[in-house]
Design a protein around this motif. Structure first.
Motif, PDB file in Angstrom:
ATOM      1  N   TRP A 233      -3.404  -3.925  -4.418  1.00  0.00           N
ATOM      2  CA  TRP A 233      -3.228  -2.243  -3.697  1.00  0.00           C
ATOM      3  C   TRP A 233      -3.170  -1.739  -4.909  1.00  0.00           C
ATOM      4  O   TRP A 233      -2.492  -1.176  -5.554  1.00  0.00           O
ATOM      5  CB  TRP A 233      -2.769  -1.397  -2.937  1.00  0.00           C
ATOM      6  CG  TRP A 233      -3.153  -0.394  -1.878  1.00  0.00           C
ATOM      7  CD1 TRP A 233      -2.250   0.926  -2.434  1.00  0.00           C
ATOM      8  CD2 TRP A 233      -3.823   0.180  -0.809  1.00  0.00           C
ATOM      9  NE1 TRP A 233      -2.813   1.840  -1.668  1.00  0.00           N
ATOM     10  CE2 TRP A 233      -3.388   1.000  -0.602  1.00  0.00           C
ATOM     11  CE3 TRP A 233      -4.030  -1.559  -0.312  1.00  0.00           C
ATOM     12  CZ2 TRP A 233      -4.636   1.279   0.213  1.00  0.00           C
ATOM     13  CZ3 TRP A 233      -5.184  -0.910   1.233  1.00  0.00           C
ATOM     14  CH2 TRP A 233      -5.090   0.756   1.218  1.00  0.00           C
ATOM     15  N   ARG A 234      -4.846  -0.931  -5.350  1.00  0.00           N
ATOM     16  CA  ARG A 234      -5.240  -0.025  -6.020  1.00  0.00           C
ATOM     17  C   ARG A 234      -6.389   0.747  -6.138  1.00  0.00           C
ATOM     18  O   ARG A 234      -7.549   0.412  -5.152  1.00  0.00           O
ATOM     19  CB  ARG A 234      -5.279  -1.204  -7.960  1.00  0.00           C
ATOM     20  CG  ARG A 234      -4.647  -1.821  -8.179  1.00  0.00           C
ATOM     21  CD  ARG A 234      -3.026  -0.520  -8.736  1.00  0.00           C
ATOM     22  NE  ARG A 234      -2.226  -1.903  -9.457  1.00  0.00           N
ATOM     23  CZ  ARG A 234      -1.668  -2.530  -8.901  1.00  0.00           C
ATOM     24  NH1 ARG A 234      -0.986  -2.757  -7.818  1.00  0.00           N
ATOM     25  NH2 ARG A 234      -0.896  -3.126  -9.384  1.00  0.00           N
ATOM     26  N   GLY A 235      -6.562   1.775  -5.807  1.00  0.00           N
ATOM     27  CA  GLY A 235      -7.590   2.661  -6.161  1.00  0.00           C
ATOM     28  C   GLY A 235      -7.855   3.188  -3.975  1.00  0.00           C
ATOM     29  O   GLY A 235      -9.276   2.844  -4.140  1.00  0.00           O
ATOM     30  N   GLY A 236      -6.904   2.817  -3.699  1.00  0.00           N
ATOM     31  CA  GLY A 236      -6.593   3.014  -2.043  1.00  0.00           C
ATOM     32  C   GLY A 236      -7.654   1.753  -0.941  1.00  0.00           C
ATOM     33  O   GLY A 236      -7.590   1.939   0.557  1.00  0.00           O
ATOM     34  N   GLN A 237      -7.236   0.011  -2.314  1.00  0.00           N
ATOM     35  CA  GLN A 237      -7.978  -0.981  -1.444  1.00  0.00           C
ATOM     36  C   GLN A 237      -7.264  -2.052  -2.489  1.00  0.00           C
ATOM     37  O   GLN A 237      -7.109  -1.577  -3.105  1.00  0.00           O
ATOM     38  CB  GLN A 237      -9.080  -0.649  -2.258  1.00  0.00           C
ATOM     39  CG  GLN A 237     -10.241  -1.031  -3.386  1.00  0.00           C
ATOM     40  CD  GLN A 237     -11.542  -1.131  -3.130  1.00  0.00           C
ATOM     41  OE1 GLN A 237     -11.863  -1.685  -2.212  1.00  0.00           O
ATOM     42  NE2 GLN A 237     -12.094  -0.268  -4.882  1.00  0.00           N
ATOM     43  N   TYR A 238      -7.345  -2.919  -1.492  1.00  0.00           N
ATOM     44  CA  TYR A 238      -6.883  -4.543  -1.856  1.00  0.00           C
ATOM     45  C   TYR A 238      -7.882  -4.599  -2.894  1.00  0.00           C
ATOM     46  O   TYR A 238      -9.309  -5.081  -3.025  1.00  0.00           O
ATOM     47  CB  TYR A 238      -6.417  -5.177  -1.261  1.00  0.00           C
ATOM     48  CG  TYR A 238      -5.525  -5.261  -0.554  1.00  0.00           C
ATOM     49  CD1 TYR A 238      -3.829  -5.582  -0.588  1.00  0.00           C
ATOM     50  CD2 TYR A 238      -5.106  -4.448   0.894  1.00  0.00           C
ATOM     51  CE1 TYR A 238      -2.540  -5.007  -0.200  1.00  0.00           C
ATOM     52  CE2 TYR A 238      -4.146  -3.866   1.791  1.00  0.00           C
ATOM     53  CZ  TYR A 238      -2.704  -4.540   1.123  1.00  0.00           C
ATOM     54  OH  TYR A 238      -1.678  -4.385   1.820  1.00  0.00           O
ATOM     55  N   ARG A 239      -7.201  -5.663  -4.312  1.00  0.00           N
ATOM     56  CA  ARG A 239      -8.799  -6.012  -4.799  1.00  0.00           C
ATOM     57  C   ARG A 239      -7.837  -6.736  -6.525  1.00  0.00           C
ATOM     58  O   ARG A 239      -7.082  -6.813  -5.877  1.00  0.00           O
ATOM     59  CB  ARG A 239      -9.096  -4.906  -6.038  1.00  0.00           C
ATOM     60  CG  ARG A 239      -8.874  -3.855  -6.623  1.00  0.00           C
ATOM     61  CD  ARG A 239      -9.458  -2.794  -7.310  1.00  0.00           C
ATOM     62  NE  ARG A 239      -8.603  -2.107  -8.619  1.00  0.00           N
ATOM     63  CZ  ARG A 239      -7.995  -2.002  -9.184  1.00  0.00           C
ATOM     64  NH1 ARG A 239      -9.175  -3.182  -9.886  1.00  0.00           N
ATOM     65  NH2 ARG A 239      -7.528  -1.540 -10.256  1.00  0.00           N
TER      66      ARG A 239
ATOM     67  N   ASP B  34       0.585  -1.213   0.419  1.00  0.00           N
ATOM     68  CA  ASP B  34      -0.124  -0.044  -0.299  1.00  0.00           C
ATOM     69  C   ASP B  34       0.602   0.854  -0.151  1.00  0.00           C
ATOM     70  O   ASP B  34       0.218   2.390   0.189  1.00  0.00           O
ATOM     71  CB  ASP B  34      -0.943  -0.274   1.304  1.00  0.00           C
ATOM     72  CG  ASP B  34      -0.164   0.000   2.657  1.00  0.00           C
ATOM     73  OD1 ASP B  34       0.907  -0.459   2.796  1.00  0.00           O
ATOM     74  OD2 ASP B  34      -1.037  -0.214   3.680  1.00  0.00           O
ATOM     75  N   HIS B  35       2.230   1.152  -0.240  1.00  0.00           N
ATOM     76  CA  HIS B  35       3.472   2.322  -0.493  1.00  0.00           C
ATOM     77  C   HIS B  35       3.230   3.035   0.755  1.00  0.00           C
ATOM     78  O   HIS B  35       3.023   4.602   1.175  1.00  0.00           O
ATOM     79  CB  HIS B  35       2.589   2.935  -1.351  1.00  0.00           C
ATOM     80  CG  HIS B  35       2.588   2.409  -2.633  1.00  0.00           C
ATOM     81  ND1 HIS B  35       3.612   1.238  -3.035  1.00  0.00           N
ATOM     82  CD2 HIS B  35       1.589   1.881  -3.587  1.00  0.00           C
ATOM     83  CE1 HIS B  35       3.418   1.257  -4.367  1.00  0.00           C
ATOM     84  NE2 HIS B  35       2.017   1.419  -4.685  1.00  0.00           N
ATOM     85  N   ALA B  36       2.687   2.543   2.557  1.00  0.00           N
ATOM     86  CA  ALA B  36       2.918   3.859   3.351  1.00  0.00           C
ATOM     87  C   ALA B  36       4.217   4.301   3.721  1.00  0.00           C
ATOM     88  O   ALA B  36       4.648   4.087   5.375  1.00  0.00           O
ATOM     89  CB  ALA B  36       1.562   2.662   4.084  1.00  0.00           C
TER      90      ALA B  36
ATOM     91  N   TRP C  20      -6.256  -7.796   3.931  1.00  0.00           N
ATOM     92  CA  TRP C  20      -6.883  -9.059   3.038  1.00  0.00           C
ATOM     93  C   TRP C  20      -7.285 -10.209   3.227  1.00  0.00           C
ATOM     94  O   TRP C  20      -6.232 -10.650   3.733  1.00  0.00           O
ATOM     95  CB  TRP C  20      -6.306  -8.314   1.821  1.00  0.00           C
ATOM     96  CG  TRP C  20      -7.183  -9.151   0.319  1.00  0.00           C
ATOM     97  CD1 TRP C  20      -8.227  -8.568   0.322  1.00  0.00           C
ATOM     98  CD2 TRP C  20      -7.125 -10.919   0.074  1.00  0.00           C
ATOM     99  NE1 TRP C  20      -8.803  -9.114  -1.099  1.00  0.00           N
ATOM    100  CE2 TRP C  20      -8.140 -10.502  -0.842  1.00  0.00           C
ATOM    101  CE3 TRP C  20      -6.541 -11.147   0.618  1.00  0.00           C
ATOM    102  CZ2 TRP C  20      -8.233 -11.599  -2.204  1.00  0.00           C
ATOM    103  CZ3 TRP C  20      -6.526 -12.675  -0.345  1.00  0.00           C
ATOM    104  CH2 TRP C  20      -7.248 -12.452  -1.432  1.00  0.00           C
TER     105      TRP C  20
END
Length: 243
Positions: free
Chosen positions: A145-151, A55-57, A80
């Motif tokens: 992690w894309r668009g602020g969520q795992y998917r 998540d690049h945090a 997730w």
């Protein structure tokens, strides 16, 4: 769990090198496809990453696989988990879609779903037989992690030939990962029960590359395969090792 997988990979390689009663083949990916080589001395196993900052945090996440369920953990907390209807056979941190961001590549069995257009086609459509007797099909799925969520970053349709196991590595030094698979067929579960103490051997080894929308086979070797390992030669080149 991933540390156990890395240890198991090293153990598998050691068993291949020391106890396999048949000769080993080292395969190198060249422009002409997979090329057999004499196994060089001093090879070491290629270990998959144990963690990545999905998540690049600034903090690493890691994968935990148990009883067919995959969980991604961040600082000790689950962020997730795979759906209950999925059975995860293998999971590895990769960048198979070449976008510079890590994904979890999953080898998944889940209830078969035909393409929506198949309801208009005769005989159930083109993938109607891509499942086992229990109605489950095999898939490769990328979670990221894309668009602020795992998917699901990418999810393939039911595979025509189910994957037994996979590996991922830059096989030719071009800076991009390739997907290496051992594949069988959906009838192998019955063959395993009738003739083998464990899973039936794979029938093909394939190397796939990302084409921008999915994966394309770049080389295939048909045969009988129980396992594979990736090893790094002294020059840094990564080879595929099979009995």
């Amino acid at each position: 769990m991933l540390r156990k997988f890395i240890a198991l990979a090293a153990l598998t390689l050691g068993m291949l090198l020391q106890t396999t009663p048949v000769s080993l083949r080292a395969l190198s990916l060249s422009p002409a496809g997979l090329t057999p080589l004499t196994l060089p001395a001093g090879t070491v196993p290629v270990e998959p990453p144990s963690q990545a900052d999905f998540d690049h945090a600034g903090l690493p996440e890691h994968l935990f696989l148990a009883k067919g369920r995959l969980t991604i953990f961040s600082t000790g907390s689950p962020v997730w988990q795979s759906p209950p209807s999925w059975t995860i056979v293998q999971a590895q941190i990769t960048d198979l879609d070449h976008d510079g961001a890590p994904e979890a590549t999953l080898l998944v069995w889940r209830p078969f779903r035909p393409w929506p257009v198949d309801q208009w086609l005769p005989n159930g459509g083109r993938i109607a037989d891509f499942h086992d007797d229990a109605g489950n099909s095999c898939h490769i799925i990328l979670i990221g992690w894309r668009g602020g969520q795992y998917r699901e970053v990418w999810a393939g349709s039911a595979l025509a030939e189910p994957v037994r196991s996979f590996a991922a590595a830059d096989l030719n030094g071009d800076g991009y990962q390739y997907l290496v698979t051992l594949e069988g067929n959906y009838a192998d579960s019955r063959l395993s029960q009738l003739f083998f103490e464990g899973p039936a051997p794979a029938r093909a080894l394939k190397v796939w590359e990302w084409n921008g929308f999915g994966f394309t086979v770049v080389s295939i070797i048909n045969g009988t395969f129980d396992k594979l390992a990736l090893v790094r030669a002294n020059a840094g080149h990564i080879l595929i090792l099979v009995p």
